[in-house]
Write a protein that holds these residues in place. Structure first.
Motif, PDB file in Angstrom:
ATOM      1  N   UNK A  39       0.805  -1.211   0.000  1.00  0.00           N
ATOM      2  CA  UNK A  39       0.000   0.000   0.000  1.00  0.00           C
ATOM      3  C   UNK A  39       0.844   1.269   0.000  1.00  0.00           C
ATOM      4  N   UNK A  40       0.244   2.306  -0.552  1.00  0.00           N
ATOM      5  CA  UNK A  40       0.726   3.692  -0.453  1.00  0.00           C
ATOM      6  C   UNK A  40       2.066   3.982  -1.118  1.00  0.00           C
ATOM      7  N   UNK A  41       2.369   3.328  -2.223  1.00  0.00           N
ATOM      8  CA  UNK A  41       3.616   3.618  -2.937  1.00  0.00           C
ATOM      9  C   UNK A  41       3.448   4.882  -3.777  1.00  0.00           C
ATOM     10  N   UNK A  42       4.507   5.664  -3.847  1.00  0.00           N
ATOM     11  CA  UNK A  42       4.537   6.882  -4.643  1.00  0.00           C
ATOM     12  C   UNK A  42       5.639   6.757  -5.688  1.00  0.00           C
ATOM     13  N   UNK A  89       8.236   4.904  -0.371  1.00  0.00           N
ATOM     14  CA  UNK A  89       7.375   5.322   0.730  1.00  0.00           C
ATOM     15  C   UNK A  89       6.164   4.413   0.916  1.00  0.00           C
ATOM     16  N   UNK A  90       6.284   3.147   0.463  1.00  0.00           N
ATOM     17  CA  UNK A  90       5.190   2.207   0.613  1.00  0.00           C
ATOM     18  C   UNK A  90       5.396   1.271   1.786  1.00  0.00           C
ATOM     19  N   UNK A  91       4.415   0.424   1.986  1.00  0.00           N
ATOM     20  CA  UNK A  91       4.454  -0.604   3.031  1.00  0.00           C
ATOM     21  C   UNK A  91       4.114  -1.945   2.392  1.00  0.00           C
ATOM     22  N   UNK A 144       8.520  -1.293   5.744  1.00  0.00           N
ATOM     23  CA  UNK A 144       8.663  -0.233   4.761  1.00  0.00           C
ATOM     24  C   UNK A 144       9.118  -0.911   3.478  1.00  0.00           C
ATOM     25  N   UNK A 145       8.804  -0.304   2.337  1.00  0.00           N
ATOM     26  CA  UNK A 145       9.117  -0.981   1.080  1.00  0.00           C
ATOM     27  C   UNK A 145       9.344   0.024  -0.032  1.00  0.00           C
ATOM     28  N   UNK A 182      12.001  -4.282  -2.291  1.00  0.00           N
ATOM     29  CA  UNK A 182      12.868  -4.279  -1.109  1.00  0.00           C
ATOM     30  C   UNK A 182      12.059  -3.890   0.119  1.00  0.00           C
ATOM     31  N   UNK A 183      11.947  -4.842   1.041  1.00  0.00           N
ATOM     32  CA  UNK A 183      11.308  -4.586   2.325  1.00  0.00           C
ATOM     33  C   UNK A 183      12.369  -4.339   3.372  1.00  0.00           C
TER      34      UNK A 183
END
Length: 151
Positions: free
Chosen positions: A92-95, A104-106, A117-118, A131-132
């Motif tokens: 979720x929430x990748x930019x 900035x994703x998870x 974070x990913x 990449x996590x």
């Protein structure tokens, strides 16, 4: 002689222009279905607004030994442990930040119930590095995903 010089100058100018033009960044290049590095699941990356998300759409082992669909049994929230893994939104929430990167994703790992974070990097049209990490990306793990279906 001057004709030859102008012809050569024109050719060199055209070549220089061709090499200086770069492909415009494509934020949606990541959209589609990707198989994880282990080959145990496929994740569909999709867009909501200007953010990118992922959901599990295929599992190598979709069912428990008793034939029931696998669920999110490791989720720290007991109320979510009966949620089916297939269809689970685990990214979720990748930019899009440019240079074939989404940051900035998870990412949620249903194997252990942890959120990380990913960031994602599109290496080529069919290879995605996911990449996590915890804290800074130096302390993490990269998985290489292969495209299965384009959007």
């Amino acid at each position: 002689m001057t004709r030859r010089f102008f012809g050569l100058a024109l050719l060199l100018s055209l070549l220089a222009a061709a090499f200086s033009v770069q492909a415009a960044p494509n934020p949606d290049a990541v959209l589609g279905v990707w198989k994880n590095g282990e080959g145990t699941g496929m994740i569909q990356i999709f867009k909501k607004g200007d953010k990118y998300f992922g959901r599990i759409v295929w599992l190598k082992v979709p069912n428990n030994p008793d034939g029931t669909p696998r669920t999110d049994v490791n989720n720290p929230d007991e109320a979510k442990r009966k949620t089916p893994l297939k269809g689970l939104e685990n990214m979720r929430d990748f930019t899009f930040t440019g240079d074939n990167k989404w940051e900035e994703g998870k990412i949620y790992d249903p194997k252990n119930g942890n959120d990380y974070s990913c960031q994602m990097t599109l290496v080529d049209p069919n290879t995605l590095e996911v990449r996590g990490f915890i804290g800074v990306s130096l302390f993490g793990r990269t998985d290489v995903w292969k495209r299965q279906v384009k959007k």
